[in-house]
Design a protein around this motif. Structure first.
Motif, PDB file in Angstrom:
ATOM      1  N   ASP A 110      67.935  78.222  53.012  1.00 43.37           N
ATOM      2  CA  ASP A 110      67.656  78.738  52.993  1.00 43.37           C
ATOM      3  C   ASP A 110      67.877  79.421  55.097  1.00 43.37           C
ATOM      4  OD1 ASP A 110      65.421  80.980  52.837  1.00 43.37           O
ATOM      5  OD2 ASP A 110      64.203  80.065  54.255  1.00 43.37           O
ATOM      6  N   ARG A 121      66.140  79.924  58.469  1.00 43.71           N
ATOM      7  CA  ARG A 121      65.878  81.373  58.617  1.00 43.71           C
ATOM      8  C   ARG A 121      64.134  81.197  59.408  1.00 43.71           C
ATOM      9  NH1 ARG A 121      66.545  83.717  52.695  1.00 43.71           N
ATOM     10  NH2 ARG A 121      68.705  84.538  52.830  1.00 43.71           N
ATOM     11  N   GLU A 122      63.434  79.947  58.857  1.00 43.45           N
ATOM     12  CA  GLU A 122      62.057  79.441  59.468  1.00 43.45           C
ATOM     13  C   GLU A 122      62.196  78.829  60.783  1.00 43.45           C
ATOM     14  OE1 GLU A 122      59.023  80.298  58.642  1.00 43.45           O
ATOM     15  OE2 GLU A 122      60.786  82.542  57.625  1.00 43.45           O
ATOM     16  N   THR A 124      61.259  76.802  63.763  1.00 42.93           N
ATOM     17  CA  THR A 124      59.836  75.677  64.586  1.00 42.93           C
ATOM     18  C   THR A 124      59.476  75.874  65.533  1.00 42.93           C
ATOM     19  OG1 THR A 124      61.684  73.159  65.516  1.00 42.93           O
ATOM     20  CG2 THR A 124      60.083  73.381  62.859  1.00 42.93           C
ATOM     21  N   LYS A 128      62.569  77.159  68.369  1.00 43.65           N
ATOM     22  CA  LYS A 128      63.118  78.340  68.919  1.00 43.65           C
ATOM     23  C   LYS A 128      62.622  78.223  71.096  1.00 43.65           C
ATOM     24  CE  LYS A 128      59.986  81.354  65.658  1.00 43.65           C
ATOM     25  NZ  LYS A 128      58.581  81.538  65.369  1.00 43.65           N
TER      26      LYS A 128
END
Length: 130
Positions: A110, A121-122, A124, A128
């Protein structure tokens, strides 16, 4: 709805209805998910020959060898050891096709390429901020 559920429903209808009645009943109750007319006819034909089981038939062909747990771990390790690694360099070291590496990176890990680095993709909150 899953294919196995429709197998069971069609097998139930096979005992009391014909293909046209079965298709009409499925369309009435499962309009968005009902299999097509040809599928219902094919499954009725298999039931008549006593060949229909809820599982898929065994398929011929070469088994999947490129997308294995070991290869997924290796792709993960390569991409996180060197975040700027090019996708074309990974298949050379693992001896698998670049399509399978791309599939592994996108589907199993992913991840996507962002600013020439592989990142999940995601992210934490901590990632960020970095």
């Amino acid at each position: 709805m899953d294919k196995k559920h429709f197998h069971v429903l069609i097998k139930h209808c096979f005992l009391a209805k014909n293909t046209v009645e079965t298709k009409a009943w499925l369309d009435k109750h499962y309009s968005d998910f009902a299999p097509g007319n040809s599928t219902v006819e094919k499954w009725f034909a298999k039931l008549k020959r006593d060949k229909m089981i809820p599982e898929d038939d065994v398929r011929s062909g070469r088994p999947k060898q490129a997308v294995t747990v070991e290869n997924i771990k290796k792709v993960y390790k390569i991409s996180f050891d060197n975040r700027t690694v090019q996708l074309i360099k990974i298949p050379e070291s693992l001896k698998i096709s670049k399509e399978r590496v791309g599939h592994t990176v996108n589907e199993y890990l992913d991840m996507r390429k962002l600013c020439s680095k592989w990142v999940p993709r995601e992210l934490t909150i901590v990632q960020k901020q970095q």
